[in-house]
Design an enzyme around this catalytic site. Structure first.
Site, PDB file in Angstrom:
ATOM      1  N   TYR A 144      -2.275  -0.819  10.397  1.00 57.29           N
ATOM      2  CA  TYR A 144      -2.390  -1.239   8.996  1.00 57.29           C
ATOM      3  C   TYR A 144      -1.141  -0.825   8.213  1.00 57.29           C
ATOM      4  O   TYR A 144      -0.583  -1.611   7.447  1.00 57.29           O
ATOM      5  CB  TYR A 144      -3.640  -0.607   8.381  1.00 57.29           C
ATOM      6  CG  TYR A 144      -3.819  -0.845   6.898  1.00 57.29           C
ATOM      7  CD1 TYR A 144      -4.393  -2.020   6.426  1.00 57.29           C
ATOM      8  CD2 TYR A 144      -3.449   0.127   5.964  1.00 57.29           C
ATOM      9  CE1 TYR A 144      -4.588  -2.231   5.070  1.00 57.29           C
ATOM     10  CE2 TYR A 144      -3.631  -0.071   4.612  1.00 57.29           C
ATOM     11  CZ  TYR A 144      -4.194  -1.251   4.166  1.00 57.29           C
ATOM     12  OH  TYR A 144      -4.375  -1.450   2.821  1.00 57.29           O
TER      13      TYR A 144
ATOM     14  N   SER B 126       0.838  -1.200   0.000  1.00 58.03           N
ATOM     15  CA  SER B 126       0.000   0.000   0.000  1.00 58.03           C
ATOM     16  C   SER B 126       0.872   1.248   0.000  1.00 58.03           C
ATOM     17  O   SER B 126       2.042   1.212   0.412  1.00 58.03           O
ATOM     18  CB  SER B 126      -0.894   0.005   1.248  1.00 58.03           C
ATOM     19  OG  SER B 126      -1.500   1.259   1.451  1.00 58.03           O
TER      20      SER B 126
END
Length: 293
Positions: free
Chosen positions: A196, A183
């Site tokens: 995350y 990401s």
């Protein structure tokens, strides 16, 4: 997609909604774009078999459909969204391919073994592993991240990637590949997605390390990653407050969120022979945001 605010039909916002919201893609408004109308397949993955975690919706669903268009058979791993998984299966079969649905928790090492074994039993081979399953939880303060949340996020995102890679590598042959979904948060961080972001950084490091492993190199197996920016998937309305969903993606240079259809072609490239000299690398699809590394 235009700049109109994103909405959801049901009030499924985190953290009040809990860890996972099943079948949420059907409640999204607007619906994510899975495949570009002008996408032209050319058989790049003909005869190959792919195992895709988190393949029931969002980016995983888009990958599955494009892989089917390119001639691959696919096995889809999903947690609990039966309706979304069945929808993906129908879309894959509409392309003339075959789709195996496997339900379970990627953070369970026993399940990872079973999922790979089921894929091999069904298709007799495994050529592509896509580690895409993930969860995230919006938290503004570090002290609000509970031990349970922290452990669950790591269990799903990085432990799951490790477990499936460890099982798949036993069956992968020359020319096979593992593609991990990291990401933009691995590079920039996100102050409301601290745990995350940490898992996505771990996935990035794992991708680079595994690509240089002597056993992997000797087998000529390629390991790469894709680092999406803000993409309109069920993960967004299921984990962000409504106020954040409404402005999701508008802070990118392109002033909009991306669609799964704009990310999936990168996974086709990385799985195909076109990327035969590429390993240990990451493709960034993030609306023109520049990140280093």
């Amino acid at each position: 997609m235009n700049k109109d605010p994103m909405t959801v039909e049901k009030d499924t916002q985190a953290p009040e909604a809990g860890y996972r919201v099943p079948d949420i893609q059907g409640d999204m408004n607007p619906q994510p774009e899975v495949v570009k109308p002008n996408y032209k397949a050319s058989g790049k993955l003909h005869g190959k078999v792919a195992l895709i975690t988190g393949g029931d919706s969002g980016i995983g669903q888009a990958i599955a459909v494009l892989y089917a268009k390119e001639g691959a058979r696919v096995a889809i791993v999903y947690l609990e969204a039966d309706q979304d998984a069945e929808g993906t299966k129908q879309m894959v079969e509409k392309e003339g391919s075959d789709c195996l649905l496997i339900k379970g928790d990627v953070g369970d090492p026993t399940f990872a073994t079973q999922a790979v074994e089921q894929t091999i039993k069904k298709y007799g081979q495994l050529d592509i592993l896509i580690n895409n399953a993930a969860e995230q939880h919006y938290c503004e303060k570090l002290e609000d991240i509970t031990n349970e949340q922290f452990e669950r996020t790591f269990q799903t995102n990085i432990f799951g990637t490790f477990y499936f890679s460890r099982e798949a590598i036993k069956h992968l042959k020359k020319g096979s590949t593992i593609i991990n979904t990291t990401s933009i948060t691995a590079y920039k961080g996100n102050p409301e997605l601290m745990d995350y972001s940490a898992t996505k950084g771990a996935i990035l490091a794992f991708t680079r390390a595994l690509s240089q492993n002597k056993d992997v190199l000797s087998k000529q197996i390629r390991i790469n990653a894709v680092a999406p920016g803000p993409i309109w998937t069920p993960l967004i309305p299921s984990s962000f407050p409504k106020s954040e969903v409404k402005k999701f993606g508008l802070n990118t240079p392109m002033k909009r969120p991306g669609q799964p259809s704009e990310v999936a072609p990168a996974y086709v490239y990385l799985a195909s022979d076109d990327a035969s000299y590429m390993s240990g690398q990451t493709i960034h699809i993030n609306g023109a945001t520049t990140v280093n590394g």
